[in-house]
Design a protein around this motif. Structure first.
Motif, PDB file in Angstrom:
ATOM      1  N   LEU A   1     -26.909   4.080  23.562  1.00 55.71           N
ATOM      2  CA  LEU A   1     -27.507   3.359  24.688  1.00 55.71           C
ATOM      3  C   LEU A   1     -26.715   2.097  25.031  1.00 55.71           C
ATOM      4  CD1 LEU A   1     -29.719   3.382  26.759  1.00 55.71           C
ATOM      5  CD2 LEU A   1     -31.210   2.170  25.166  1.00 55.71           C
ATOM      6  N   THR A   2     -26.173   1.417  24.020  1.00 56.71           N
ATOM      7  CA  THR A   2     -25.329   0.255  24.299  1.00 56.71           C
ATOM      8  C   THR A   2     -24.121   0.667  25.129  1.00 56.71           C
ATOM      9  OG1 THR A   2     -26.006  -0.846  22.250  1.00 56.71           O
ATOM     10  CG2 THR A   2     -23.975  -1.621  23.278  1.00 56.71           C
ATOM     11  N   ASP A   3     -23.492   1.750  24.723  1.00 58.14           N
ATOM     12  CA  ASP A   3     -22.324   2.260  25.451  1.00 58.14           C
ATOM     13  C   ASP A   3     -22.708   2.654  26.879  1.00 58.14           C
ATOM     14  OD1 ASP A   3     -19.468   3.386  25.362  1.00 58.14           O
ATOM     15  OD2 ASP A   3     -20.626   5.150  25.953  1.00 58.14           O
ATOM     16  N   HIS A   4     -23.803   3.389  27.010  1.00 56.01           N
ATOM     17  CA  HIS A   4     -24.233   3.867  28.335  1.00 56.01           C
ATOM     18  C   HIS A   4     -24.538   2.707  29.273  1.00 56.01           C
ATOM     19  CE1 HIS A   4     -26.203   6.367  31.375  1.00 56.01           C
ATOM     20  NE2 HIS A   4     -27.087   5.393  31.443  1.00 56.01           N
ATOM     21  N   LEU A   5     -25.347   1.757  28.813  1.00 55.14           N
ATOM     22  CA  LEU A   5     -25.785   0.679  29.704  1.00 55.14           C
ATOM     23  C   LEU A   5     -24.675  -0.321  30.006  1.00 55.14           C
ATOM     24  CD1 LEU A   5     -29.452  -0.008  28.560  1.00 55.14           C
ATOM     25  CD2 LEU A   5     -28.667   0.958  30.721  1.00 55.14           C
ATOM     26  N   TYR A   6     -23.792  -0.554  29.067  1.00 56.44           N
ATOM     27  CA  TYR A   6     -22.688  -1.484  29.312  1.00 56.44           C
ATOM     28  C   TYR A   6     -21.844  -0.990  30.487  1.00 56.44           C
ATOM     29  CZ  TYR A   6     -18.561  -4.387  28.581  1.00 56.44           C
ATOM     30  OH  TYR A   6     -17.511  -5.263  28.754  1.00 56.44           O
ATOM     31  N   TYR A   7     -21.538   0.308  30.469  1.00 55.33           N
ATOM     32  CA  TYR A   7     -20.715   0.853  31.557  1.00 55.33           C
ATOM     33  C   TYR A   7     -21.528   1.093  32.827  1.00 55.33           C
ATOM     34  CZ  TYR A   7     -16.965   1.038  28.221  1.00 55.33           C
ATOM     35  OH  TYR A   7     -16.010   0.661  27.315  1.00 55.33           O
ATOM     36  N   ALA A   8     -22.846   1.314  32.680  1.00 50.51           N
ATOM     37  CA  ALA A   8     -23.710   1.433  33.863  1.00 50.51           C
ATOM     38  C   ALA A   8     -23.748   0.113  34.623  1.00 50.51           C
ATOM     39  CB  ALA A   8     -25.120   1.840  33.441  1.00 50.51           C
ATOM     40  N   VAL A   9     -23.835  -1.004  33.893  1.00 55.08           N
ATOM     41  CA  VAL A   9     -23.824  -2.331  34.529  1.00 55.08           C
ATOM     42  C   VAL A   9     -22.495  -2.560  35.245  1.00 55.08           C
ATOM     43  CG1 VAL A   9     -23.796  -4.822  34.072  1.00 55.08           C
ATOM     44  CG2 VAL A   9     -25.512  -3.372  32.965  1.00 55.08           C
ATOM     45  N   HIS A  10     -21.395  -2.178  34.595  1.00 56.71           N
ATOM     46  CA  HIS A  10     -20.076  -2.353  35.218  1.00 56.71           C
ATOM     47  C   HIS A  10     -19.943  -1.506  36.479  1.00 56.71           C
ATOM     48  CE1 HIS A  10     -17.277  -4.846  32.764  1.00 56.71           C
ATOM     49  NE2 HIS A  10     -18.347  -4.832  31.985  1.00 56.71           N
ATOM     50  N   ARG A  11     -20.484  -0.282  36.455  1.00 60.66           N
ATOM     51  CA  ARG A  11     -20.423   0.564  37.658  1.00 60.66           C
ATOM     52  C   ARG A  11     -21.180  -0.090  38.807  1.00 60.66           C
ATOM     53  NH1 ARG A  11     -21.153   4.838  33.926  1.00 60.66           N
ATOM     54  NH2 ARG A  11     -23.396   4.857  34.327  1.00 60.66           N
ATOM     55  N   GLN A  12     -22.353  -0.648  38.495  1.00 63.89           N
ATOM     56  CA  GLN A  12     -23.142  -1.318  39.529  1.00 63.89           C
ATOM     57  C   GLN A  12     -22.395  -2.502  40.124  1.00 63.89           C
ATOM     58  OE1 GLN A  12     -25.427   1.085  40.412  1.00 63.89           O
ATOM     59  NE2 GLN A  12     -26.523  -0.768  40.995  1.00 63.89           N
ATOM     60  N   LYS A  13     -21.736  -3.276  39.283  1.00 61.94           N
ATOM     61  CA  LYS A  13     -20.990  -4.441  39.770  1.00 61.94           C
ATOM     62  C   LYS A  13     -19.819  -4.032  40.651  1.00 61.94           C
ATOM     63  CE  LYS A  13     -22.250  -7.678  36.101  1.00 61.94           C
ATOM     64  NZ  LYS A  13     -21.788  -8.461  34.934  1.00 61.94           N
ATOM     65  N   GLN A  14     -19.321  -2.803  40.416  1.00 63.14           N
ATOM     66  CA  GLN A  14     -18.206  -2.297  41.220  1.00 63.14           C
ATOM     67  C   GLN A  14     -18.685  -1.517  42.443  1.00 63.14           C
ATOM     68  OE1 GLN A  14     -16.078   0.014  38.336  1.00 63.14           O
ATOM     69  NE2 GLN A  14     -15.350  -1.769  37.200  1.00 63.14           N
TER      70      GLN A  14
END
Length: 277
Positions: free
Chosen positions: A96-109
């Motif tokens: 979940l840490t891996d999933h959400l960390y990159y999910a947040v980055h996708r949103q910022k992009q």
């Protein structure tokens, strides 16, 4: 516990009577050196990643992920354990840490990933779905990044995996299979599954439960007489139930007990009756 390695100011690897454990806490690793005693009063959470591959994945994550986000995720884990009154299957710390960390980055992009199984996930795992919604609100607060609705479904599957000790791959497979079965039902009965309709909710939840029973060989018996009545009275729904059973057998590579035809026929007949009213 003694320090084996400081990963960052908030996370250390420690030796706990010969077991390697990951310990987290605000400022816990600041100024610490190998061999020193861990101040357990400042430890917010500690866990053992028995799987060596998961250990390495988590250590790599800690290099890539900023400390504030790790702190946020630790708070999320505590929220979940308090909510469900259980100790979570520890794979969730990595996944979940891996999933959400990159999910947040996708949103910022400005990138967004669609979740085609959102409805099925909400109906199958309502408690996990609500917990995921609240967890994402906390992540939004930590990161100042609004998260899309589809992420609620993805996080709910992670939570269900952690609560049941089932792999995320298996949970995803079952969710996709239910989506396929729902599509077959819609095509054959000429209707659209509606998450707000109680009978639709019951059917989709039954499909999830049926798949789990089949996976773990938990058979149910049914009266032979009832099967004959349903076959004679509701041939369309009875035949559709067998079509669904064959799809499940093919996907799961396991036999489906005949009793499932009875339960599916009853659910399907309720939907067919609603369509004709």
């Amino acid at each position: 516990m003694v320090v084996k390695k400081v990963l960052n100011n908030n996370v250390i690897i420690a030796d706990d009577n010969g077991n390697e454990v990951i310990v987290t806490g605000k400022g816990l690793g600041f100024g610490k050196k190998q061999g020193e005693t861990v101040d357990e009063s400042g430890a917010e959470k500690f866990f053992v990643l028995q799987d060596k591959k998961e250990q390495e994945q988590y250590k790599q994550l800690l290099i890539e992920v900023d400390e504030a986000f790790i702190g946020c995720m630790n708070e999320c884990m505590t929220m979940l354990e308090k909510r469900f009154h259980v100790k979570l299957y520890e794979h969730i710390h990595v996944a979940l840490t891996d999933h959400l960390y990159y999910a947040v980055h996708r949103q910022k992009q400005g990138l967004e990933v669609r979740n085609p199984f959102l409805t099925e996930t909400e109906l199958a795992y309502p408690a996990e779905f609500q917990a995921a919604r609240e967890l994402l609100l906390h992540v939004e607060k930590c990161t100042s990044t609004p998260m899309p609705e589809g992420e609620v479904g993805f996080v709910a599957l992670h939570i269900h995996s952690a609560l049941t000790s089932r792999s995320l791959e298996e949970v995803n497979q079952h969710t996709k299979l239910v989506s396929t079965l729902a599509g077959v039902i819609e095509d054959n009965l000429g209707l659209t599954m509606n998450a707000k309709e109680l009978d639709h909710q019951r059917l989709l939840r039954h499909l999830h439960q049926a798949i789990e029973r089949i996976q773990y060989n938990d058979d149910k018996e049914e009266p032979e007489s009832l099967k004959k009545v349903l076959k004679d009275e509701y041939p369309l729904c009875y035949n559709l139930s067998w079509k669904l059973i064959k799809i499940m057998q093919h996907a799961l590579k396991k036999p489906v007990p005949e009793s499932e035809a009875v339960y599916l026929t009853l659910h399907l007949q309720r939907l067919a009756r609603q369509r004709n009213e």
